[in-house]
Write an enzyme that holds these catalytic residues in place. Structure first.
Site, PDB file in Angstrom:
ATOM      1  N   GLY A   1       6.421  24.694   3.093  1.00 19.15           N
ATOM      2  CA  GLY A   1       5.045  24.274   2.885  1.00 19.15           C
ATOM      3  C   GLY A   1       4.062  25.076   3.716  1.00 19.15           C
TER       4      GLY A   1
ATOM      5  N   LYS B   1      -8.193   7.210  10.276  1.00 22.06           N
ATOM      6  CA  LYS B   1      -7.193   7.889  11.096  1.00 22.06           C
ATOM      7  C   LYS B   1      -7.797   8.372  12.409  1.00 22.06           C
ATOM      8  CE  LYS B   1      -4.488   9.731   7.199  1.00 22.06           C
ATOM      9  NZ  LYS B   1      -4.168  10.977   6.444  1.00 22.06           N
TER      10      LYS B   1
ATOM     11  N   CYS C   1      -4.752  16.182  11.648  1.00 17.19           N
ATOM     12  CA  CYS C   1      -5.376  17.453  12.032  1.00 17.19           C
ATOM     13  C   CYS C   1      -6.817  17.277  12.506  1.00 17.19           C
ATOM     14  CB  CYS C   1      -5.316  18.449  10.879  1.00 17.19           C
ATOM     15  SG  CYS C   1      -6.054  17.883   9.335  1.00 17.19           S
TER      16      CYS C   1
ATOM     17  N   HIS D   1     -11.086  23.210  11.285  1.00 16.52           N
ATOM     18  CA  HIS D   1     -11.988  22.065  11.258  1.00 16.52           C
ATOM     19  C   HIS D   1     -13.007  22.180  12.391  1.00 16.52           C
ATOM     20  CE1 HIS D   1      -9.518  20.389   8.265  1.00 16.52           C
ATOM     21  NE2 HIS D   1      -8.881  19.449   8.943  1.00 16.52           N
TER      22      HIS D   1
END
Length: 357
Positions: free
Chosen positions: A22, A235, A139, A264
């Site tokens: 992935g 989250k 993340c 981010h």
């Protein structure tokens, strides 16, 4: 506490990477090849359709194995980067066969018997793992929590308000592919000047996003939760509380998707127990492990995704004391969501476990 099963052939622990093919698994293999080598055998595991592929790690080509119970035989530490439902099924299997699981999914993060670990902030938490599983944060949380943890240690955090500007790679390969396809449709045009023109050009090609992301920002990430909040926003709130050991910390979050491939960014308004000074905040950030203070607006110096992508630290700039609150700081933070935001933190946790040997 569940401990490692035993030494690998070289006398060093055996590591498995589950989900090796992935997007984040690929970055994990790069990081394992770049960092100090503490592992014996590295075993690559993925879905049956990927079995037989060969991937490079530590300069060697290793064949990918199918995900089975037997694949975990002799494994000491297993890094998981798979969907929540796959982790929920297979992480306990790996733990039952003697591996310490470090899981990057959301399946176990809020389980009270699973520590949620950021090595720069709460490394001690890794030692207590009743289920043999350690969780890696989301993340978005990881993009800010190293800097925030250092400031909390110095000042005592009492309230947090965050807006995120999240890269499309947070939605995996499909997110990146969608942005690139949309950019090809709008490049060289006059689109973005009248209502709905970008949407008409993009058509149904919105991929994992509810709206076009090229020439646009989308105030949504995740799935719908109660009272209009998104899962991504919840989250950040829940994970920050758990990592910092502040179960009642007031947290408000708005998550926004932006047309950036990787890294981010977040604006952070943090209130503390007592009055703060920018000079002391800079000292804390400049000396905090895993943080780079890059903050000289007069020279046009502050973090941006274009410069931070591909790097490991949390980058912090625009450090200011709030205009109307002497106990609050304003920050702008950037972190590569595939490296520290996922793969690197997972590898760092695994290295903490390896040190136990």
């Amino acid at each position: 506490m569940t401990g490692p099963a035993g030494p690998g052939r070289s006398g060093r622990p055996t590591l498995a990477v589950v989900g090796a093919t992935g997007a984040i698994g690929t970055v994990m293999l790069q990081i394992l090849s770049q960092r100090a080598d503490v592992w014996g055998e590295i075993r690559l595991i993925a879905s049956p359709r990927s079995a037989g592929r060969k991937l490079a790690v530590r300069g060697e080509e290793i064949e990918v194995l199918a995900l089975t119970e037997e694949a975990f035989d002799g494994v000491d530490v297993a890094l998981f980067d798979v969907p929540d439902e796959v982790a929920g099924r297979w992480a306990p299997v790996a733990a039952a066969r003697g591996a310490v699981v470090v899981d990057n999914s959301g399946a176990f993060r809020m389980d009270p018997d699973v520590p949620l670990v950021v090595p720069e902030v709460n490394p001690h938490a890794v030692r207590t793992r009743p289920r043999g599983i350690v969780a890696n944060p989301n993340c978005t949380t990881l993009s800010m929590i190293v800097a925030l943890g250092a400031l909390h240690a110095g000042f005592g955090l009492r309230e947090l308000v965050v807006s995120s500007y999240q890269a499309v790679s947070g939605a995996g390969h499909a997110g990146v592919r969608t942005l690139r396809e949309q950019l090809s449709l709008v490049a060289g045009t006059e689109l973005g000047t009248s209502p709905g023109d970008v949407r008409r050009a993009v058509g149904d090609n919105t991929g994992p996003f509810p709206e076009p992301v090229a020439l646009n920002v989308v105030p949504w990430a995740g799935s719908l939760r109660e009272d209009g909040w998104s899962s991504e926003e919840m989250k950040v709130r829940d994970e920050s509380r758990k990592i910092l050991g502040l179960p009642t910390l007031p947290v408000a979050v708005t998550c926004v998707r932006v047309p950036v491939v990787t890294t981010h960014s977040l604006t952070v308004h943090a209130r503390f127990e007592n009055e703060v000074t920018v000079d002391r905040a800079r000292e804390i950030l400049a000396t905090a492990p895993g943080v780079v203070l890059f903050d000289n607006p007069a020279a046009g110096e502050f973090p941006t995704p274009a410069d931070v992508v591909g790097t490991d630290p949390t980058w912090v700039g625009r450090v200011r004391r709030a205009l109307d609150d002497p106990t609050a700081l304003e920050l702008f933070v950037c972190g590569d969501n595939l490296r520290k935001g996922a793969a690197l933190n997972t590898v760092q946790i695994a290295e903490l476990v390896a040190v136990e040997r």
